[in-house]
Each structure stands twice: as structure tokens, then as C-alpha cells.
Enzyme design. Sequence first.
Site, PDB file in Angstrom:
ATOM      1  N   ILE A 113       0.772  -1.152   0.003  1.00 52.43           N
ATOM      2  CA  ILE A 113       0.159  -0.106   0.063  1.00 52.43           C
ATOM      3  C   ILE A 113       0.826   1.092   0.089  1.00 52.43           C
ATOM      4  O   ILE A 113       0.819   2.276  -0.781  1.00 52.43           O
ATOM      5  CB  ILE A 113      -1.014   0.048   1.161  1.00 52.43           C
ATOM      6  CG1 ILE A 113      -1.794  -1.336   0.985  1.00 52.43           C
ATOM      7  CG2 ILE A 113      -1.740   1.264   1.379  1.00 52.43           C
ATOM      8  CD1 ILE A 113      -2.667  -1.235   2.168  1.00 52.43           C
ATOM      9  N   GLY A 114       1.811   1.225   0.835  1.00 50.00           N
ATOM     10  CA  GLY A 114       2.982   2.356   0.871  1.00 50.00           C
ATOM     11  C   GLY A 114       3.535   2.293   2.100  1.00 50.00           C
ATOM     12  O   GLY A 114       3.386   1.505   2.956  1.00 50.00           O
ATOM     13  N   GLY A 163       6.722   4.539   4.498  1.00 56.43           N
ATOM     14  CA  GLY A 163       7.807   5.820   4.839  1.00 56.43           C
ATOM     15  C   GLY A 163       9.517   4.950   5.073  1.00 56.43           C
ATOM     16  O   GLY A 163       9.456   4.005   4.533  1.00 56.43           O
ATOM     17  N   ARG A 207      -0.201  14.726  17.091  1.00 58.75           N
ATOM     18  CA  ARG A 207       1.213  15.350  16.923  1.00 58.75           C
ATOM     19  C   ARG A 207       1.642  15.321  15.268  1.00 58.75           C
ATOM     20  O   ARG A 207       2.810  15.761  14.960  1.00 58.75           O
ATOM     21  CB  ARG A 207       2.224  14.777  17.477  1.00 58.75           C
ATOM     22  CG  ARG A 207       2.056  15.238  19.099  1.00 58.75           C
ATOM     23  CD  ARG A 207       3.305  14.608  19.900  1.00 58.75           C
ATOM     24  NE  ARG A 207       3.246  15.123  21.118  1.00 58.75           N
ATOM     25  CZ  ARG A 207       4.081  14.691  22.217  1.00 58.75           C
ATOM     26  NH1 ARG A 207       5.133  13.614  21.976  1.00 58.75           N
ATOM     27  NH2 ARG A 207       4.312  15.008  23.485  1.00 58.75           N
ATOM     28  N   ASP A 245      -2.067   6.720  11.609  1.00 61.26           N
ATOM     29  CA  ASP A 245      -0.592   6.912  12.175  1.00 61.26           C
ATOM     30  C   ASP A 245      -0.444   7.978  13.281  1.00 61.26           C
ATOM     31  O   ASP A 245      -0.054   9.095  13.244  1.00 61.26           O
ATOM     32  CB  ASP A 245      -0.030   7.670  10.795  1.00 61.26           C
ATOM     33  CG  ASP A 245       1.509   7.761  10.682  1.00 61.26           C
ATOM     34  OD1 ASP A 245       2.191   7.038  11.853  1.00 61.26           O
ATOM     35  OD2 ASP A 245       2.222   7.907  10.114  1.00 61.26           O
TER      36      ASP A 245
END
Length: 519
Positions: A17-18, A20, A133, A152
Site C-alpha cells: 500500500i505504501g 515511509g 502530533r 498514523d
Amino acid sequence: MTEKPPEIPHFEYRGDIGGGGFAMVHRYYHRKLKRDVAVKVPKATGLSDAVRERFIAEGESMAELGNHRNVVTVYDTDTAADGRPYLVMEYCPGGDLAKLSGRTPLSVKEVLDIGVQVAGAIETAHERRILHRDIKPANILMNEYGKPCLTDFGIAGRFAEQDEDGQVILSVPWSAPELLDRSAVEQGGVPAEVFSLGATLWHLLVGHSPFMPRGTDNSLAAIEQRIVSGWLPTGLAAPADLQRLLARAMAKNPAARPGSVREFAVGLQRIQKAQRFGETELVLMPAPEPDEPVAAASFVAPEAPLAPPTRQRMQPVFVPQEVKPAPHTTARAVAPPPLQLPQARPVPHTTARPPEPPRPLTVDAPQTQLRKPLPDNGIRPSKPSTRSLWPLYVVGAAATAAIVGVGFFLLSGEDKPTGPVTTTITDDVPDQNAGAGGAPPGRPEITATRLDGTKVRFAWTYSAQQATDTFSWRTSTRTGTAKEPQIEVEGANPVCLQVKVVRADGSNATAEWSQESCG
């Protein structure tokens, strides 16, 4: 080293999916649940104790908020055979809002709807003393029902929970100035969350961060300088009320922003009313009482595959948050802000909208009158004589005189304000029903909309509304009454109108007309 997607019992790998720099999100088919799920897993094995704790904390935060319909649901957590912990989450096939708005900016109606829904999720987190945050478009996913879901919570933290050596990652283009400026007295908290949500909604309207105007220097240093200096974008193709509210949310001074995400959401709802959009429900889930068990207590953190080393203070961990890391999306780590403890207050379960007062009983409605049955003693009441009806004639005459008096007042030559003034609903107007139980109606504020060359729509708002209120209106040539706070008037340019609230029971009445609005 970076590992392949883990093999998980009862799960079938379907694709990526993706992700970092730290973790990847894969798509799996859950054979027992018979549905697609998203599985988030760190890219590398051999995680440090600090990194493992951070990953587990994300699952705990999302599991605690999992009952909110605008938070991505966490189904399970465990440790794969290669030693990596993983989270099993709701699969959102609609993608993230960074990609969607980058292709085609969203409409004002869509952004207002998304803003209220996401604000409900954020405010619910705050009620549980959790800060996200990292609010930004890429962290809002569209689920299979077309609803926005916040995800997230990897750098989420709790109020008043600080580590003097800990640091957090920032997504600079949506971060508040006090988070980027280490010399700032205030270092984040709820005001910073309000700033990020305002920057996110602006982004959705134009397809990029408000602090990354196209055709200019958008290096990381330039973006940060704009935010810290208090620079604000202009020229947004949106209603003036929405522009003012977003600019207020992104104010350099935290005290100038809305006092909470809930207050910001109520401002968005007012704009929905002004634009005649359907008002989105603000879903809030109050935190459980201290003596009640927390709903997410059943969440089980994955065990480390090997005996962990001696527990140490968490060190800075740099985790890029974008699917494709870019220089401006993640930045230097900064010390976590000293978070202000918000004052506890009761929160409604489903909506911030106060209930309307009950309608008063109608005197002449038979269904509202209660009568005791007469005893059957063989005596039947006789028909009333003509003499006994004289009080009714007196009351009818008095009512007729009152109606004539009101008509004379409306047609009288009362002085009106000079000069046409077009008013609109502003984001800092108090709640319209505040004090409605005993307060007099506030002076109406009118919005005029020219529908075509021969017709104008006038709509108005005022404080202390009651469901039984009606309205008197007048132009330079006509007068009338309305049951709803809007009316369409025919006439060529310009048509100017004034409104006055008429309270049904005559209490708290006011003879004050609104300012004249022209369209």
C-alpha cells in the site's frame, strides 16, 4: 536490513500500500475474516527497544480510539516469525487525502464535511489525553464507505507525559510555528493540533500546503521561515467566512486560535449553515470515568522475539511519514512540547449541537388539553347560555385589536439605517442557541444572495433561537412575515431588506430591526 513482507498464519499477501523510511503497510487477505486488511510492519529486523516501544504505542493509541468511526480500526497485533511486530488494521481502499487532493482539489462542501468529521476524532483523542502530533492530509484515509479516517499515531503522546531526552518528528508544512521555533514560550499542545488541522483543510482546497505557494522557493528552510514569521497565504477560492476561520486557526499566536478542536469544528458547522449545506454531525466520544475500565484494555502488545536489553530512556527516532519521503515533509527533531492540561468539561456523545427547546402547548389544540371524566350520576350538563359566552367575545375583540396594532407598527415610518450593508455569518459568532431558555433574541445578521436578475434570497441568524420564533421583514416597498429564517424576494438590483424576530409567547420581545442587507 530491509525485509520482505512477513509470512503470517491465516494471511495471504496481496501487495504493498505504501510507507515511509521506517515502516511499510502491506495489503493482506485475512482468510478467517474473509476480507482485505492493512498490515503495518517495520522495514527492518533487529529493532531497538526504543523503536519497538514507539511502534507498540501507535497500536495502543489507535486501539483506544478504535470505536470512533473516523479513526482507522486496529484489529490485532502480534509478532511475525522473523521477530518484527505488526499491526493488523482496517483497509481503506479510497487512499489518502494528500494524493486525492493533489490530483484534484476538493470542493468547499467536501472539505467542510471532512473537517468536522476529522475534528470529532481529534477531539475524542484529546478527551482521552492523547495528542496526535502529525495531523496532515497523508494521515487521513478514505475507507470503503467514503468516510475520512485518521491514522498514523506513531508519534502520538499523552498530556503532561514528557521525556527530557525524547524528541518527536515533524511534518514541517503543516506544523505550528511554536514547534519549529525553539525560542517560543509555548511548545505545542492543543493549539498546535488546531493549527495543523487548519493547514490540512487549506491544503485540501488547493492541493498543496498553504505554506508552499506554487512558483516560489519551497525548500525546507523557506517553508519553515514562512511559518515561524507568521506569514499567511491569501487568495483562497472559498467563502470569506471559511478563509477567516482557517487564517485564525493558523495564527502565529496560539492564544488567537480557536480554543479547542471542538470550537474549530463548531465554526465549520456555522459555515455549512451559511452555505446551505447539510450540517455534518460532530461525533464526540467522552473519555470513560476513572473507575470504569478502558475499552481498549484488551490490546496485547507483541512480545520481543529475544530477551530485550536493559530498559533505557527512549532516544530520538527519525521516522519519515510520507509514502515518498521528500526533503520538506520531515525535518529536524525537536524537543516535545510542554503540553497544557485542558480543563475537564462534559462532552456530548454525538454532536456539539444543543437540543432545541420543546414547542409550547397550543391552547386551542384539543389533543393538548387533559380533562377528567365526569361521574355518571345521571345528571347531564345543559348547553351554555348566550350570557355565559360574553368572556369569549371580549377575548376575541382584544386579539383583533392586537393584530391591527402590529400591522400599524410594521407599516409605520420607523427610521431605518442609511446605506446598504451586506452582512454574513462570521466564525467567531457565539452559539446561536446560547441562553435560548431565557435570553431575548439577538439582532439578526443577514446574508443576501442574488439568485438571478429578478430574485434575491435572504437568510439570517441570531442568538437565543427558539423553535417557535417567527419573523417580520420589510423592504422599501413591501412588508411580510416568515416562519423560517430565510425568504426569497423578487426585485431588480438592488433589493434591501430588514428583519425582526417575533417571539411566539411575547416574552423577551425586541423591537430592534436588523441592519439592512442588500442583494
